[in-house]
Design a protein around this motif. Structure first.
Motif, short mmCIF file in Angstrom:
data_model
loop_
_atom_site.label_atom_id
_atom_site.label_comp_id
_atom_site.label_asym_id
_atom_site.label_seq_id
_atom_site.Cartn_x
_atom_site.Cartn_y
_atom_site.Cartn_z
N GLY A 54 -11.99 14.73 1.87
CA GLY A 54 -11.26 15.74 2.62
C GLY A 54 -10.60 15.23 3.88
N ALA A 55 -10.71 13.92 4.15
CA ALA A 55 -10.08 13.33 5.33
C ALA A 55 -8.70 12.80 4.96
N GLN A 56 -7.93 12.47 5.97
CA GLN A 56 -6.67 11.77 5.76
C GLN A 56 -6.99 10.29 5.61
N GLY A 57 -6.40 9.63 4.62
CA GLY A 57 -6.68 8.22 4.39
C GLY A 57 -5.43 7.44 4.07
N CYS A 58 -5.38 6.20 4.58
CA CYS A 58 -4.26 5.33 4.23
C CYS A 58 -4.70 3.88 4.32
N ARG A 59 -4.07 3.04 3.53
CA ARG A 59 -4.33 1.60 3.54
C ARG A 59 -3.10 0.89 4.07
N VAL A 60 -3.31 -0.07 4.99
CA VAL A 60 -2.18 -0.80 5.58
C VAL A 60 -2.41 -2.30 5.41
N ASN A 61 -1.28 -3.01 5.27
CA ASN A 61 -1.31 -4.46 5.10
C ASN A 61 -0.54 -5.20 6.19
N ASP A 62 0.16 -4.47 7.04
CA ASP A 62 0.96 -5.13 8.07
C ASP A 62 0.98 -4.28 9.33
N ILE A 63 1.53 -4.85 10.38
CA ILE A 63 1.48 -4.21 11.70
C ILE A 63 2.31 -2.94 11.76
#
Length: 544
Positions: free
Chosen positions: A493-502
């Motif tokens: 139920g949270a906001q989620g994201c995956r990042v690979n760069d700045i």
């Protein structure tokens, strides 16, 4: 009233407003009493370890005792990591445990553990309550012990039959803290020692924070311009942009900063137990230096190093006394040189090829409000936070000097409950995050907006570093599997994201700052960059 009601009534009288727990049938009378008490919010956690860390983080951020509850031996054992953390971090905590029925004690009853004996080595005081009418007395003692002297955790266990008893309860006065102060002779001895110093240094510890002495400390430093090193994970004891602040004594401290302490002729340690990490394995203070050790606990003074002068005193009262002394100091150039060393280490221009971790800290510094609270888990990822983030407001850092994994996420939730008007962010590695990530759901359920950063290199990085130092290329037990933490966060139920760069991280951070609920930002990091100062390859070559 029944004993469960008496426990809640006492907490209400003490001003307790938050209680953390995993519910259990052994203390149902307390839970039932909380149902009718609107002044106390019950936070029901997913794991007792998370509940204990949440209570500990709440206590650090609020300055009030954290209260945590669990059931019998199984729940108690699960939360023991938080009790140990509170003990090593000098955090006031009240631990309330259900216990088996009195008639079943000693018969290996269901989930039976001798709880007071189990916890005695890792808390200030532990007791099993056998008489219901003594609950107000013992609760009062618990709150007193937890907050007096060097604060810490206390543990009370309640047999389930005792909690159901009805007795006439008599409540006394609330605890009022006392502040021991140095004698006139001790102040004069400190003055005499400092008057002859050429290269003094202050090691500033958590006792300054616990006594609310940050302003008094800054006034003292402004007056005498002594260089200041903060003890391990006490970064916010003095604003880092102060001209006398010269660094942090912790894991991975730069050699040039450690050399500042080695050069000092007088070491003034205030409110610190001079722990293994702060003193770099008890090695960095020598017999040639004059150590003045000020601490509220006489058990701490002389425990790690024999002081030239030991003074038992509350940090704030001691600092107020020291500010009143008057003498001419001659070390302005020494302080200036120390600050230059610190700035040379910390403010090196960031390079495009620097690890993503370094850029993350730069962006946190840029976008987070100055009074934001940061918590961190244990792990090498924290080295970038410790080395490069500038804590320029008091009460903005919450971290475990015990080095406990799994701390960051629940501590951040606890800190946000203590300071709802502040932005709160946690930093964790993938190993520590997965130990207590279930508490993200707790934050979702109670609508607590916290930003969680997960540095994912798919390994237990700190242990891998030591492995490569001592047994290069013999990797065993430290590799971890691929886990999509951002996706799990979404399913909770949270906001989620995956990042690979700045650039992706910056966008995700700005979005999280505007989000009304919890956010998990998963940062994919390069395993080769094992620490702030090392790569895996460089560690292997150093052994060659």
């Amino acid at each position: 009233m029944n004993a469960g009601k008496a426990v809640v009534e006492f907490m209400k009288r003490e001003g307790t407003s938050k209680v953390f727990c995993v519910p259990g049938e052994s203390y149902l009378p307390i839970l039932d009493a909380l149902y009718d008490e609107s002044s106390i919010q019950l936070i029901s956690n997913r794991h007792e370890g998370g509940a204990a860390f949440m209570a500990e983080g709440y206590a650090k951020a609020s300055g009030k005792p954290g209260v945590v509850m669990a059931t019998r031996g199984v729940g108690a054992a699960n939360l023991s990591i938080g009790v140990h953390t509170a003990m090593q971090d000098s955090t006031p905590m009240i631990v309330l445990l259900g216990q088996v029925h009195s008639q079943f004690r000693g018969r290996e009853g269901f989930q039976e553990v001798d709880l007071d004996q189990f916890f005695k080595p890792i808390c200030k005081w532990a007791v099993e309550v056998q008489d219901a009418e003594r609950i107000p007395e013992l609760m009062q003692r618990a709150y007193r012990v937890a907050q007096s002297g060097r604060p810490g955790p206390v543990v009370l266990s309640f047999p389930e039959d005792v909690l159901r008893e009805h007795q006439l309860m008599t409540f006394g006065h609330s605890y009022q803290p006392t502040r021991p102060k140095p004698s006139t002779d001790e102040i004069e001895m400190i003055k005499s020692c400092l008057s002859t110093a050429e290269k003094p240094i202050v090691i500033a510890g958590g006792g300054i924070k616990l006594s609310g002495a940050e302003n008094a400390f800054e006034e003292f430093i402004d007056q005498y311009q002594i260089p200041v090193l903060s003890a391990f994970r006490r970064h916010d004891v003095l604003r880092n942009d102060h001209p006398s602040y010269v660094g942090h004594l912790g894991l991975g401290t730069h050699a040039d900063i450690k050399d500042i302490l080695k050069q000092a002729d007088v070491v003034l340690a205030i409110g610190t137990r001079l722990s293994e990490v702060t003193t770099q394995d008890y090695s960095i203070i020598s017999n040639e230096q004059k150590l003045i050790h000020i601490d509220i606990s006489d058990d701490v003074i002389g425990k790690s190093f024999i002081p030239f002068l030991g003074v038992q005193s509350d940090a704030k009262v001691a600092l107020e006394g020291l500010t009143s002394i008057d003498f001419q100091h001659t070390w302005s150039l020494w302080t200036k040189l120390c600050r230059e060393v610190y700035e040379e280490v910390i403010f090196k221009p960031i390079q495009a090829l620097d690890p993503i971790n370094r850029h993350i800290i730069e962006l946190l510094q840029k976008h987070l409000p100055g009074n934001s609270i940061l918590t961190n888990d244990a792990g090498n990822f924290a080295g970038w936070l410790h080395s490069f983030y500038q804590f320029n407001d008091k009460n903005t850092y919450v971290g475990p000097t015990s080095g406990a994994m799994g701390y960051g996420v629940p501590a951040a939730v606890g800190a946000k409950l203590a300071c709802p008007d502040k932005v709160v962010a946690s930093l964790s590695g993938d190993g520590g995050f997965m130990m207590t990530m279930q508490e993200v759901e707790t934050a979702v359920r109670y609508q607590i907006p916290v930003i969680h950063l997960v540095f994912n290199n798919e390994m237990y990085g700190t242990i891998r570093m030591h492995q490569e130092k001592h047994y290069p290329e013999r990797v065993v037990g430290t590799n971890l599997g691929q886990v999509a933490f951002s996706e799990i966060a979404k399913h909770m139920g949270a906001q989620g994201c995956r990042v690979n760069d700045i650039s992706s991280f910056e966008s995700a951070l700005l979005d999280a700052l505007n989000h009304q609920g919890p956010t998990v930002i998963e940062i994919m990091t390069e395993p080769e960059h094992i620490s702030v100062s090392s790569t895996i390859e460089s560690l292997r070559q150093s052994r060659g």
